[in-house]
Enzyme design. Structure first.
Site, PDB file in Angstrom:
ATOM      1  N   ASP A 292       0.860  -1.176   0.000  1.00 21.37           N
ATOM      2  CA  ASP A 292       0.000   0.000   0.000  1.00 21.37           C
ATOM      3  C   ASP A 292       0.907   1.240   0.000  1.00 21.37           C
ATOM      4  O   ASP A 292       2.120   1.151   0.190  1.00 21.37           O
ATOM      5  CB  ASP A 292      -0.970  -0.008   1.191  1.00 21.37           C
TER       6      ASP A 292
HETATM    7  C1  BGC Z   1      -4.990   3.204   0.104  1.00 22.37           C
HETATM    8  C2  BGC Z   1      -5.196   2.198  -1.004  1.00 22.37           C
HETATM    9  C3  BGC Z   1      -4.990   2.846  -2.339  1.00 22.37           C
HETATM   10  C4  BGC Z   1      -3.640   3.491  -2.378  1.00 22.37           C
HETATM   11  C5  BGC Z   1      -3.329   4.162  -3.683  1.00 22.37           C
HETATM   12  C6  BGC Z   1      -3.717   3.998  -0.048  1.00 22.37           C
HETATM   13  O1  BGC Z   1      -3.665   5.054   0.846  1.00 22.37           O
HETATM   14  O2  BGC Z   1      -4.986   2.536   1.347  1.00 22.37           O
HETATM   15  O3  BGC Z   1      -6.476   1.639  -0.900  1.00 22.37           O
HETATM   16  O4  BGC Z   1      -5.156   1.909  -3.348  1.00 22.37           O
HETATM   17  O5  BGC Z   1      -3.566   4.471  -1.354  1.00 22.37           O
HETATM   18  O6  BGC Z   1      -4.067   5.312  -3.846  1.00 22.37           O
END
Ligand code: BGC
Length: 796
Positions: free
Chosen positions: A300
């Protein structure tokens, strides 16, 4: 041994080991390759040929992802992406959208870099790309995998037109605590429903072939157990038994991998003391060795660098731990790009670890056909065409849950509304706010396309519709914050209703209500500010002055229909007691107003069911129907202990019932469905037969469902089981099947469900999925309170 045999070696070892454990362990624990395309010789030959030519830096280049557009998390790196792309050091990009922008970087990578390896463009596509559909929690309320496929197909088409080949979706985290704002992105509290929908999300996006011109690869997130954040606070630690982890939280991810998911996203949270993004038990033992996952794992946003905050080491250490645990790509952390190479050169990290991670990433790129078709043909600008709107409306119609429709003295049930409704006052801060109705994390969706409730009701009622906003969405000062807030770039700015003086606005709303024959109140919370990521709440009521507004309007004595617009189960106890008709509408997307009107006027008979329990009080959270039993069950829980059974020393709250205000699976219709006594095809089955993988089903359970009302309707028939005598205690009820059945008035349909290992198994104390001699209680009905009951015995 050939490379492919080596890849399967862990699975073979596990298979052989488990084969010796005897009949207690079912062979269905062993999964075949998760995605045949990724395992194919053709793809792997191309990957190996390329790998041979790559330098260490080029391999590491494949393991980094940068955000070159807007930021969806803190600390975007702002590097010289053009130069990095030319050097072959940008494996992937996020938040670069549109043919022009993606082609710009792609030309640099494909034409200027030494080995011409294309960039993989990924994006958060959460509930539609350009066409905004209902939020995922609402989609789950449809209990309709086909509806999810409609959304994913349309999203994939639109995303592809924008150069996106990879979506950060679906989120399949089990969410049992609505304080956690990300419950909106989930399918709710139940692993069976969550798994069924996880499969639909994956197959809709990827179809059976990643290289189709309208397929995108998924990233199943957030692996694993992110939804169990302690106290519902986002990014918080999780802590649970391995049995709960596997039986509840891992199930939807396992289903998604089984459906061929090409990538997974490692989660921010720690699990039982080990941060998941450095957790080999989750990312290698379970994901690869047990489930046979062939794709790659992306972290993530910044999750690798954040391992430093988890206090498990400095930058180089955490990067090593992450890559060795199984995180193949570092999302916007830029730690892999800066600290891995030196460690490989000094032999701290084996070169084979980097090779394997690069191999996994390249495998997905080849399977997507990215090397053969790296560019995107520019298409005309997006338009919310009537066809797209028809789809969005049809899906939204299936997601609105009728919670309550009690008769009002002298009037009868308020819903559906008829032409005789007279003057209708539409009141509430969410009744006419396009940005708020669009829903949280609406990506490329645009507020200007949203049909509000005010617009849709005006279409039907003309000047018989009166409107007042009633109050702001948040308390005064916070409303100011909301006006200025910017989330995901500029999306939130400037789309909010003007600041209101709440007392004055309430007084105006009350005056309007008095002039009308019926009131429709549209209340909820701010989707732009309080829902989704980083949007945990410690209270679950209507925000700002909305509760005051509700009570003031209710005091006029006018009949009220309450439409709740929220991305989480709110605590609406007062409303449930005082308001006769309540519709849970979530965030319905671009066709919000039309969908709400379709249900209010009865053009569409409501069929949706709650995917998550609505609490009586926030203190009950986490609240879910599939609780484990207690030695002191109280009244009001699912065991239905009578009230006089010594209530003081029971497992209960002294101030509210244990049960949900509206439980999982709940949802009314404008017709009535009646169930006959269910029957099982065999009263008992030998345990050996259930454990034998040759038998998918050992018995069936069936029931007649009748539409006893006067209008056609769709019922979601739900099957619940309780294992009454297992070696490890089992939930008081668990969903094990469901079917959407549409019946004409007076029509009866026989509905059958299979019973086999998949429905009957549980994890024993040795962490093996198994079935033991026992009796299963079985219920069929229209919610988790189903009462039509039968049983199945499993014998020696
Ligand atoms: C989120 C994810 C997301 C990623 C990219 C993160 O902060 O937890 O769900 O896909 O950002 O935007």
């Amino acid at each position: 041994m050939t490379r492919s045999l080596l890849r399967f070696a862990p699975r073979l070892v596990l298979f052989v080991a488990l084969s010796f454990l005897g009949p207690l362990v079912a062979i269905s624990q062993i999964q075949p390759a998760s995605n045949p395309q990724l395992a194919s010789k053709q793809v792997n030959d191309r990957v190996e040929a390329l790998l041979q030519q790559m330098t260490l830096d080029e391999k590491i280049g494949q393991l980094v992802q940068f955000s070159a557009g807007y930021a969806t998390g803190p600390g975007a790196s702002n590097l010289k992406y053009d130069e990095l792309a030319e050097r072959g050091q940008v494996g992937s990009m996020i938040n670069v959208v549109g043919a022009e922008a993606t082609n710009h970087y792609q030309h640099l990578a494909v034409e200027k870099s030494r080995l011409h390896i294309p960039i993989l463009f990924g994006l958060d596509v959460i509930h539609g790309h350009r066409t905004t559909f209902p939020v995922p929690l609402a989609l789950a309320a449809s209990w309709d995998p086909a509806a999810v496929e409609t959304v994913t197909r349309q999203s994939a088409l639109e995303a592809r037109a924008d150069g996106v080949r990879w979506v950060f979706s679906p989120m399949v985290d089990i969410a049992r605590d609505p304080r956690w704002g990300r419950i909106i992105e989930s399918s709710g509290e139940d692993p069976y429903l969550g798994s069924a929908l996880a499969r639909a999300w994956v197959t809709g996006y990827q179809q059976d072939d990643l290289s189709k011109p309208d397929s995108v690869a998924v990233s199943v997130k957030h692996f694993a157990a992110y939804g169990a954040a302690i106290a519902g606070r986002d990014y918080n630690a999780t802590d649970m038994s391995e049995i709960t982890l596997r039986q509840v939280y891992l199930e939807p991810y396992r289903a998604a991998v089984g459906a061929g998911a090409a990538t997974m996203m490692s989660s921010f949270n720690s699990l039982n003391g080990i941060p998941v993004s450095a957790n080999p038990f989750i990312l290698t033992k379970i994901l690869r060795d047990e489930w046979g996952f062939d794709g790659f794992v992306v972290s993530d946003w910044g999750a690798v660098a954040e391992l430093i905050n988890h206090s498990i080491g400095d930058g180089p250490t955490v990067a090593r731990k992450a890559i060795e645990a199984g995180v193949d790509m570092d999302m916007e952390g830029n730690l892999y790009g800066t600290v891995i190479a030196a460690q490989v050169r000094s032999s701290k990290i084996p070169a084979s670890v980097v090779d394997e991670a690069a191999r996994r990433v390249l495998r997905v790129k080849f399977a997507l056909g990215l090397f053969d078709h790296p560019y995107t043909t520019p298409t005309p600008a997006y338009d919310a065409t009537p066809e797209r709107r028809v789809l969005a409306r049809k899906v939204a119609d299936e997601t609105l849950v009728l919670l309550k429709n009690d008769p009002v003295a002298g009037v009868g049930a308020l819903l559906p509304l008829t032409a005789k409704a007279g003057k209708v006052a539409l009141i509430g801060p969410l009744a006419d706010n396009q940005r708020e109705l669009l829903g949280a994390w609406s990506g490329q969706g645009e507020a200007k396309y949203v049909v509000t409730l005010r617009q849709a009701l005006t279409e039907r009622l003309g000047d018989k519709l009166l409107y007042a906003p009633g109050c702001g969405l948040l308390p005064g000062e916070d409303n100011q914050v909301l006006q200025e807030a910017s989330f995901n770039g500029a999306a939130a700015v400037g789309h909010h209703a003007p600041l209101l003086d709440d007392s004055q606005a309430i007084a105006e709303a009350v005056a309007l209500a008095k002039k009308s024959d019926l009131v429709v109140l549209a209340l909820g919370e701010s989707s732009a500010w309080m829902e989704g990521e980083a949007s945990s709440r410690a209270t679950l009521g209507f925000t700002g002055a909305q509760q005051q507004l509700l009570q003031a309007v209710s005091a006029t004595g006018k009949p009220i229909v309450l439409v709740v617009l929220a991305g989480r189960p709110l605590e609406i106890s007062w409303a449930a007691q005082h308001i006769p008709a309540i519709l849970e509408a979530w965030s319905p997307g671009v066709e919000a107003g039309h969908a709400v009107a379709d249900i209010l006027f009865g053009d569409v008979n409501p069929s949706a069911k709650l995917p998550a329990s609505l609490p009586r009080a926030v203190g009950q959270e986490p609240l879910y129907y599939a609780q484990l039993p207690t030695g002191r069950p109280a009244h009001g829980d699912l065991s239905h202990m009578p009230r006089d059974a010594g209530e003081k020393f029971m497992s209960r709250y002294m101030d509210v019932d244990n049960s949900a205000l509206y439980p999982f699976g709940w949802g009314l219709s404008y017709t009535r469905f009646t169930y006959t006594q269910p029957t099982v095809s065999r009263a008992q089955v030998p345990v050996g037969e259930v454990l034998d993988p040759a038998h998918k089903s050992v018995a069936t359970v069936g029931v007649d469902v009748k539409n006893s009302g006067s209008v056609a309707g769709t019922e979601v028939v739900q099957l619940y089981l309780r294992n009454t005598a297992a070696s490890v205690e089992q939930p008081v009820r668990e969903l094990k099947g469901f079917a959407r059945v549409t019946l004409a008035p007076g029509e009866t349909r026989h509905v059958e469900f299979p019973l086999g290992f998949d429905q009957l198994n549980f994890y024993n104390a040795d962490i093996h999925r198994t079935v033991e001699p026992t009796t299963y209680k079985i219920w069929l009905g229209g919610s988790s309170l189903a009462t039509a009951e039968t049983a199945l015995k499993v014998v020696e």
